[in-house]
Scaffold this motif. Structure first.
Motif, PDB file in Angstrom:
ATOM      1  N   GLY A  26      41.323  22.110 -37.096  1.00 52.66           N
ATOM      2  CA  GLY A  26      40.563  23.003 -36.222  1.00 52.66           C
ATOM      3  C   GLY A  26      39.712  24.019 -36.984  1.00 52.66           C
ATOM      4  N   ALA A  27      40.140  24.381 -38.193  1.00 52.57           N
ATOM      5  CA  ALA A  27      39.417  25.453 -38.884  1.00 52.57           C
ATOM      6  C   ALA A  27      39.196  25.138 -40.359  1.00 52.57           C
ATOM      7  N   LEU A  28      40.284  25.046 -41.078  1.00 58.47           N
ATOM      8  CA  LEU A  28      40.201  24.972 -42.532  1.00 58.47           C
ATOM      9  C   LEU A  28      39.324  23.819 -43.033  1.00 58.47           C
ATOM     10  N   TYR A  29      39.460  22.683 -42.385  1.00 65.17           N
ATOM     11  CA  TYR A  29      38.707  21.504 -42.785  1.00 65.17           C
ATOM     12  C   TYR A  29      37.202  21.765 -42.701  1.00 65.17           C
ATOM     13  N   ASN A  30      36.786  22.522 -41.693  1.00 68.91           N
ATOM     14  CA  ASN A  30      35.369  22.881 -41.568  1.00 68.91           C
ATOM     15  C   ASN A  30      34.953  23.897 -42.632  1.00 68.91           C
ATOM     16  N   TRP A  31      35.856  24.820 -42.934  1.00 67.85           N
ATOM     17  CA  TRP A  31      35.542  25.840 -43.937  1.00 67.85           C
ATOM     18  C   TRP A  31      35.242  25.204 -45.292  1.00 67.85           C
ATOM     19  N   LEU A  32      35.932  24.102 -45.579  1.00 64.40           N
ATOM     20  CA  LEU A  32      35.729  23.442 -46.881  1.00 64.40           C
ATOM     21  C   LEU A  32      34.267  23.033 -47.054  1.00 64.40           C
ATOM     22  N   PRO A 189      25.446  38.164 -34.598  1.00 66.22           N
ATOM     23  CA  PRO A 189      25.980  36.918 -35.157  1.00 66.22           C
ATOM     24  C   PRO A 189      26.079  35.824 -34.096  1.00 66.22           C
ATOM     25  N   ASP A 190      26.012  34.584 -34.565  1.00 68.83           N
ATOM     26  CA  ASP A 190      26.200  33.427 -33.689  1.00 68.83           C
ATOM     27  C   ASP A 190      27.502  32.722 -34.020  1.00 68.83           C
ATOM     28  N   VAL A 191      28.083  32.123 -32.977  1.00 67.94           N
ATOM     29  CA  VAL A 191      29.224  31.235 -33.207  1.00 67.94           C
ATOM     30  C   VAL A 191      28.700  29.992 -33.909  1.00 67.94           C
ATOM     31  N   LEU A 192      29.403  29.564 -34.928  1.00 73.15           N
ATOM     32  CA  LEU A 192      29.045  28.321 -35.601  1.00 73.15           C
ATOM     33  C   LEU A 192      29.963  27.238 -35.046  1.00 73.15           C
ATOM     34  N   LYS A 193      29.380  26.392 -34.209  1.00 74.42           N
ATOM     35  CA  LYS A 193      30.207  25.356 -33.573  1.00 74.42           C
ATOM     36  C   LYS A 193      30.515  24.270 -34.597  1.00 74.42           C
ATOM     37  N   THR A 194      31.791  24.008 -34.764  1.00 75.83           N
ATOM     38  CA  THR A 194      32.222  22.999 -35.730  1.00 75.83           C
ATOM     39  C   THR A 194      33.127  22.025 -35.001  1.00 75.83           C
ATOM     40  N   PRO A 195      33.149  20.771 -35.443  1.00 78.04           N
ATOM     41  CA  PRO A 195      34.018  19.810 -34.759  1.00 78.04           C
ATOM     42  C   PRO A 195      35.476  20.241 -34.885  1.00 78.04           C
ATOM     43  N   SER A 196      36.178  20.244 -33.786  1.00 79.07           N
ATOM     44  CA  SER A 196      37.607  20.568 -33.868  1.00 79.07           C
ATOM     45  C   SER A 196      38.382  19.738 -32.852  1.00 79.07           C
ATOM     46  N   PRO A 197      38.847  18.564 -33.309  1.00 81.11           N
ATOM     47  CA  PRO A 197      39.618  17.691 -32.423  1.00 81.11           C
ATOM     48  C   PRO A 197      40.902  18.399 -32.017  1.00 81.11           C
ATOM     49  N   LYS A 198      41.237  18.318 -30.744  1.00 81.09           N
ATOM     50  CA  LYS A 198      42.503  18.911 -30.287  1.00 81.09           C
ATOM     51  C   LYS A 198      43.635  17.979 -30.710  1.00 81.09           C
ATOM     52  N   LEU A 199      44.484  18.456 -31.579  1.00 82.43           N
ATOM     53  CA  LEU A 199      45.587  17.613 -32.047  1.00 82.43           C
ATOM     54  C   LEU A 199      46.828  17.830 -31.197  1.00 82.43           C
ATOM     55  N   PRO A 200      47.420  16.725 -30.718  1.00 85.71           N
ATOM     56  CA  PRO A 200      48.693  16.883 -30.026  1.00 85.71           C
ATOM     57  C   PRO A 200      49.812  17.083 -31.041  1.00 85.71           C
ATOM     58  N   GLY A 201      50.837  17.811 -30.643  1.00 88.79           N
ATOM     59  CA  GLY A 201      52.039  17.928 -31.462  1.00 88.79           C
ATOM     60  C   GLY A 201      52.995  16.799 -31.133  1.00 88.79           C
ATOM     61  N   THR A 202      54.178  16.850 -31.740  1.00 86.83           N
ATOM     62  CA  THR A 202      55.120  15.738 -31.590  1.00 86.83           C
ATOM     63  C   THR A 202      55.619  15.576 -30.154  1.00 86.83           C
ATOM     64  N   MET A 207      49.230  20.894 -30.431  1.00 87.36           N
ATOM     65  CA  MET A 207      50.041  21.314 -31.578  1.00 87.36           C
ATOM     66  C   MET A 207      49.948  22.830 -31.730  1.00 87.36           C
ATOM     67  N   SER A 208      51.102  23.477 -31.720  1.00 87.44           N
ATOM     68  CA  SER A 208      51.102  24.940 -31.746  1.00 87.44           C
ATOM     69  C   SER A 208      52.447  25.441 -32.245  1.00 87.44           C
ATOM     70  N   LYS A 209      52.385  26.450 -33.099  1.00 88.03           N
ATOM     71  CA  LYS A 209      53.618  27.005 -33.658  1.00 88.03           C
ATOM     72  C   LYS A 209      54.593  27.393 -32.557  1.00 88.03           C
ATOM     73  N   SER A 210      54.044  27.950 -31.462  1.00 89.27           N
ATOM     74  CA  SER A 210      54.944  28.464 -30.427  1.00 89.27           C
ATOM     75  C   SER A 210      55.626  27.341 -29.637  1.00 89.27           C
ATOM     76  N   TYR A 211      55.119  26.114 -29.736  1.00 91.54           N
ATOM     77  CA  TYR A 211      55.791  24.991 -29.069  1.00 91.54           C
ATOM     78  C   TYR A 211      56.778  24.282 -29.998  1.00 91.54           C
ATOM     79  N   ASN A 212      56.792  24.672 -31.258  1.00 92.25           N
ATOM     80  CA  ASN A 212      57.734  24.043 -32.186  1.00 92.25           C
ATOM     81  C   ASN A 212      57.523  22.530 -32.292  1.00 92.25           C
ATOM     82  N   ASN A 213      56.275  22.115 -32.313  1.00 92.72           N
ATOM     83  CA  ASN A 213      55.961  20.679 -32.293  1.00 92.72           C
ATOM     84  C   ASN A 213      54.977  20.318 -33.411  1.00 92.72           C
TER      85      ASN A 213
END
Ligand code: TRP
Ligand code: SF4
Length: 345
Positions: A26-32, A189-202, A207-213
């Motif tokens: 969602g984020a880091l991969y685009n930052w690279l 400033p403008d939002v820089l739209k970057t591809p961010s596939p929604k990843l499902p958790g297990t 996928m989200s820390k608060s769901y523990n998945n």
């Protein structure tokens, strides 16, 4: 030639512990990619962490360190971009304070994330946090200060953060109107739209820390395989002999992100004809995820073995960021007729 090299990009992450695949894609991969094309500032938003988690802060140092390791492991390069800690650049707090003077309360009360988060996290009767604080209401204004202190042009963030960038633009406009200089102190400033596939958790939910998945970037191979083994699949595929539908299967959503097109084709074919079982399908996915994470984990481990180097990288980045931030603050003080800091203060 028009270049983007001198356009400034700024983004931040709250230190909430080790990053997972959802944070990565969602984020880091685009930052690279961005670090090669823009003048990038990326920071660990420790002040922001305090707006909700102010009671028990004991884990904050560990969380900051883990985020830094994940960033460096993923390949953010301190030679190419400025990596820093928000609280090590106190100008963020200074500009936030000045903005608090000119920002109507209604602007902050109307930010959609404010009411949403208050409902989600702030129900003290259900064991939630007391979020009726000054700092929590001011969260998006602190974010505006984060962005504008670098006179940033682009802010790569997810959909949920768009209202915060919108508020940032309004604050910039209001400041520029009140304290008109030519040229204006703050660009919008403008939002820089970057591809961010929604990843499902297990468990199939986001996928989200608060769901523990989650699957963390730093999870060892055995753990990745174990987590994926129990991941939910097409609920209609009960027996091995039942054909499945990859299009409704969260495992396949991850294949689409991490597996080769050949593997995806094999899965489509095998799943819909009951030619393969889910166990096999998941082991192919685990292969792809492990392959993706291997170089990240290798770099991560190398930095983890040198904590002083990591601190030094963040110290240098923060010093560089502070120089840039102070340049803006001087413009701000001039525009507002505040006295400049005497030398050596
Ligand atoms: N609010 C952001 C988030 O929760 C983190 C953040 C803080 C940020 N300050 C920022 C992102 C400035 C972009 C720019 O994800
Ligand atoms: Fe999902 Fe793969 Fe099982 Fe098909 S074979 S249901 S895609 S896990």
């Amino acid at each position: 030639m028009i270049t983007t090299q001198n356009k400034r990009v700024l983004s931040g992450m709250r230190p909430t512990g080790k990053l997972h695949l959802g944070n990565y894609m969602g984020a880091l991969y685009n930052w690279l990619r961005l670090q090669r094309e823009y003048d990038c500032y990326f920071f660990i938003a420790d002040f922001h962490a305090l707006t909700t988690d102010y009671e028990d802060t004991i884990l904050l140092p560990e969380y900051i360190h883990e985020v830094a390791l994940d960033w460096l492991g993923a390949g953010l390069d301190p030679e190419k971009c400025t990596l820093f800690i928000q609280s090590w650049v106190p100008q963020h707090a200074e500009l936030h304070l000045l903005f608090s003077m000119i920002t109507p309360l209604g602007w902050l009360e109307r930010v959609p994330t404010y009411k949403d988060q208050l409902l989600q996290l702030g129900n003290t009767e259900a064991g939630g946090k007391d979020l009726s604080t000054y700092g929590f209401l001011g969260y998006p204004l602190l974010q505006a200060a984060d962005i504008l202190i670098y006179q940033a042009n682009y802010v790569p963030v997810g959909e949920d953060q768009v209202p915060h960038v919108e508020l940032t633009r309004e604050v910039a406009r209001r400041f520029n109107n009140f304290y008109g200089t030519s040229p204006h102190v703050f660009p919008e400033p403008d939002v820089l739209k970057t591809p961010s596939p929604k990843l499902p958790g297990t468990d199939g939910r986001k996928m989200s820390k608060s769901y523990n998945n989650t699957i963390q970037l730093a999870d060892p191979e055995a753990e990745i395989r174990a987590k994926l083994k129990t991941m939910v699949t097409d609920p209609a595929r009960i027996r091995r002999t039942d054909p499945g539908n990859p299009e409704v299967c969260p495992v396949f959503d991850l294949h689409k992100v991490f597996s080769s097109t050949e593997t995806q084709q094999k899965v489509r074919e095998g799943c819909t004809t009951a030619g393969i079982g889910c166990i096999e399908c998941k082991s192919w996915l685990a292969d792809a995820v492990v392959r993706e994470l291997a170089p990240i984990q290798e770099r991560r481990a190398a930095f983890a073995a040198q904590p002083d180097l990591v601190t030094e990288i963040l110290r240098e980045g923060s010093a560089r960021a502070a120089l840039r931030a102070e340049q803006t603050m001087r413009e701000v003080r001039t525009a507002m007729h505040l006295p400049q800091l005497p030398p050596r203060l």
